[in-house]
Design an enzyme around this catalytic site. Structure first.
Site, mmCIF file in Angstrom:
data_model
loop_
_atom_site.group_PDB
_atom_site.id
_atom_site.type_symbol
_atom_site.label_atom_id
_atom_site.label_comp_id
_atom_site.label_asym_id
_atom_site.label_seq_id
_atom_site.Cartn_x
_atom_site.Cartn_y
_atom_site.Cartn_z
ATOM 1 N N GLY A 92 -4.601 4.979 4.961
ATOM 2 C CA GLY A 92 -4.106 4.208 6.096
ATOM 3 C C GLY A 92 -5.226 3.617 6.943
ATOM 4 N N PRO A 93 -6.189 4.449 7.361
ATOM 5 C CA PRO A 93 -7.267 3.927 8.213
ATOM 6 C C PRO A 93 -8.074 2.810 7.553
ATOM 7 C CG PRO A 93 -7.207 6.323 8.311
ATOM 8 C CD PRO A 93 -6.229 5.925 7.248
ATOM 9 N N GLU A 104 9.801 1.946 10.602
ATOM 10 C CA GLU A 104 10.802 3.002 10.448
ATOM 11 C C GLU A 104 10.014 4.298 10.584
ATOM 12 O OE1 GLU A 104 12.531 5.948 9.420
ATOM 13 O OE2 GLU A 104 12.557 5.252 7.343
ATOM 14 N N GLY A 113 -5.000 3.298 -1.447
ATOM 15 C CA GLY A 113 -6.021 3.689 -0.478
ATOM 16 C C GLY A 113 -5.432 4.380 0.726
ATOM 17 N N LYS A 161 0.865 -1.185 0.000
ATOM 18 C CA LYS A 161 0.000 0.000 0.000
ATOM 19 C C LYS A 161 0.901 1.234 0.000
ATOM 20 C CE LYS A 161 -1.674 2.919 2.961
ATOM 21 N NZ LYS A 161 -1.732 4.201 2.187
ATOM 22 N N CYS A 213 13.038 11.809 7.365
ATOM 23 C CA CYS A 213 12.918 11.435 8.781
ATOM 24 C C CYS A 213 14.253 11.508 9.511
ATOM 25 C CB CYS A 213 12.326 10.032 8.896
ATOM 26 S SG CYS A 213 13.022 8.890 7.706
ATOM 27 N N VAL A 240 -7.125 0.852 4.127
ATOM 28 C CA VAL A 240 -6.293 -0.220 3.566
ATOM 29 C C VAL A 240 -5.130 -0.587 4.498
ATOM 30 C CG1 VAL A 240 -4.827 -0.887 1.612
ATOM 31 C CG2 VAL A 240 -6.942 0.377 1.209
ATOM 32 N N GLY A 241 -4.489 0.428 5.087
ATOM 33 C CA GLY A 241 -3.380 0.156 6.006
ATOM 34 C C GLY A 241 -3.824 -0.682 7.193
ATOM 35 N N GLU A 279 8.804 16.596 15.595
ATOM 36 C CA GLU A 279 9.306 16.463 14.225
ATOM 37 C C GLU A 279 8.493 17.402 13.339
ATOM 38 O OE1 GLU A 279 10.708 12.958 11.252
ATOM 39 O OE2 GLU A 279 8.733 12.662 12.145
#
Length: 486
Positions: free
Chosen positions: A210-211, A252, A208, A177, A286, A213-214, A385
């Site tokens: 995250g909420p 990560e 898709g 994904k 990151c 498909v993830g 961050e």
């Protein structure tokens, strides 16, 4: 249509079981070009039903793909590399359009790193030890199974390649994904997989959110491990969703990396270089060295050098010659603006940049290259961050205090040190709690493990260490009868 306008990209299908298929339930999502704020194309938003189809294909393919030989997988990866090279210009152009990387960055870093991961994977696979004998016991490393790969938008192909390549190399099958912010380069990657003849069901792609498909990938009982790159907040959700099925989770996540400049460093190059490293990719890395630590007595000197570095950084149309393009979207732009304002409100010295768009840019998610000085580690801009082109300069009295400040963060992804006395530099490196420490700008090792301590994640990617997450360990006792073993 202006000369720079491109055709609308329409990618409404998913790649499942070796073919492009329609989603189970059609639902369109806009993809926004961050430089123009205009819709540049559409993708389909997948659902748990699409993930089910992809997992079924991957499970079936695993039965045969897991039994392939090292030579067959090397051959496959070499075909992938050849096909990727053919599509290189398309990949670079897609990355510029979807997430705003300047053309030079897309062509010199964003797209080439995909190639580098494939080439490195081939070299690692050639000599990787999948089995070793210890007396009568044979210890075997076997593919873990079906892998769920969830990737971000900031270095889109880098993070796809450093997950897909080791999965393919070790004999795993997968469901990817990609980020809905950067789906174009991922579609091209899937086309590369198809053209290279990756067996059907081995690689599957479902677009898709995250909420939706993830979460379906993370919690799916048919997925054996999930590798996630993204924010710490989302990484925690992935781990929670994965816990019920006891799958392996590799993460990560975020970073707030210290950049310790020792008194004997080449100050001009260390301070200027530190600022430019953060500005690269509009600060959307990151591992960016966002907390610069300088001897307090040299703060004014650092301010002058940092100011010049920030103010000489050009911002503008990623299709032109600007060094900085926009940040990825409106949400990120607003978040960064809020954090810059927090820096001002909490009393840090604004050295360069600030809130609002850069001069002359009235459209696009552009952020001024910003530097704060006299920052203390309890300020919001030192803790959170920012993921934008913002550097915080903090002062320290002693090297021990610099190390203490450097480690005083919930993150531990990367750290940077500059200095000429190598014994002193190495001593500092040994005390920093971070997964990667870069000395005097050292970098570029494709086999160095990448990943973090603390809330920056679990597990390592890149090179031979990146294979580990995709392998299960089996001990076969009595493999060699006692007499033969002696």
């Amino acid at each position: 249509m202006g000369p720079k306008e491109q055709r609308m990209r329409e990618y409404m299908k998913f790649y499942i079981d070796g073919e492009w298929v329609d989603p189970v339930t059609p639902k369109s999502m806009d993809v926004i070009n961050p430089a123009t704020e205009a819709v540049s194309g559409h993708i389909s938003a997948g659902s748990a039903a699409d993930v089910d189809k992809a997992v079924a294909a991957a499970r079936k393919a695993f039965e045969t793909y897991s039994q392939t030989t090292r030579e067959e997988r090397i051959d496959l990866l070499q075909r992938v590399l050849a096909e990727y090279q053919k599509r290189f210009p398309d990949v670079a152009a897609a990355i510029t359009e979807e997430m705003g990387a300047p053309v030079s960055l897309a062509q010199r870093a964003q797209a080439p790193i995909g190639m580098a991961h494939i080439a490195t994977g081939i070299e690692v696979l050639k000599n990787y030890k999948f089995e070793e004998d210890r007396g009568p016991t044979r210890i075997v490393k076997e593919p873990i199974g079906v892998c769920g790969l969830i990737t971000p938008w900031n270095w889109p192909i880098n993070q796809i390649a450093c997950k897909v390549v080791p999965a393919l190399a070790t004999g795993c099958t997968m469901v990817l994904k990609p980020s809905e912010e950067s789906p174009y380069s991922a579609i091209i990657w899937a086309e590369v997989m198809h053209a290279a003849g990756v067996p059907k069901g081995v690689f599957n792609l479902v677009n898709g959110t995250g909420p939706e498909v993830g979460a379906a990938i993370s919690s799916h009982p048919g997925i054996d491990m999930v590798s996630f790159t993204g924010s710490t907040r989302a990484g925690v959700e992935v781990a929670k969703a994965a816990a019920a099925t006891v799958k392996r989770v590799a993460q990560e996540l975020g970073g707030k990396s210290p950049n310790i400049i020792l008194d004997d460093a080449d100050f001009k190059s260390a301070v200027g270089g530190g600022v430019r490293t953060v500005m690269n990719n509009s600060g959307q890395s990151c591992n960016a060295p966002t907390r610069m630590l300088v001897p307090s007595k040299r703060m004014d000197e650092a301010i002058a050098i940092a100011k010049e570095a920030a103010e000489s950084t050009t911002v503008g149309d990623p299709n032109g010659n600007a060094q900085l393009g926009p940040v990825v979207n409106k949400t990120q732009w607003e978040k960064i603006q809020g954090l810059i304002q927090a820096g001002i409100d909490e009393g840090a010295t604004l050295v360069a940049g600030g809130v609002g768009r850069p001069e002359g840019l009235d459209k696009g998610y552009y952020v001024k290259p910003t530097v704060f000085a006299n920052v203390t580690n309890d300020m919001t801009i030192a803790k959170q961050e920012i993921f934008g082109p913002v550097v915080s300069i903090l002062g320290y009295e002693t090297v021990d205090q610099a190390v203490e400040i450097g480690n005083d963060t919930e993150y531990g992804l990367a750290a940077y040190i500059s200095g000429t006395d190598m014994n002193k530099v190495r001593a500092v490196a040994s005390k920093l709690r971070a997964g990667q420490v870069s000395i005097n700008g050292g970098g570029g090792d494709m086999t160095a493990p990448f990943g973090g301590y603390k809330m920056s994640g679990n597990g390592r990617e890149w090179g031979d260490h990146g294979f580990t997450e995709y392998l299960e360990l089996k001990a076969v006792l009595g493999y060699t009868p006692k007499q033969a073993a002696e």
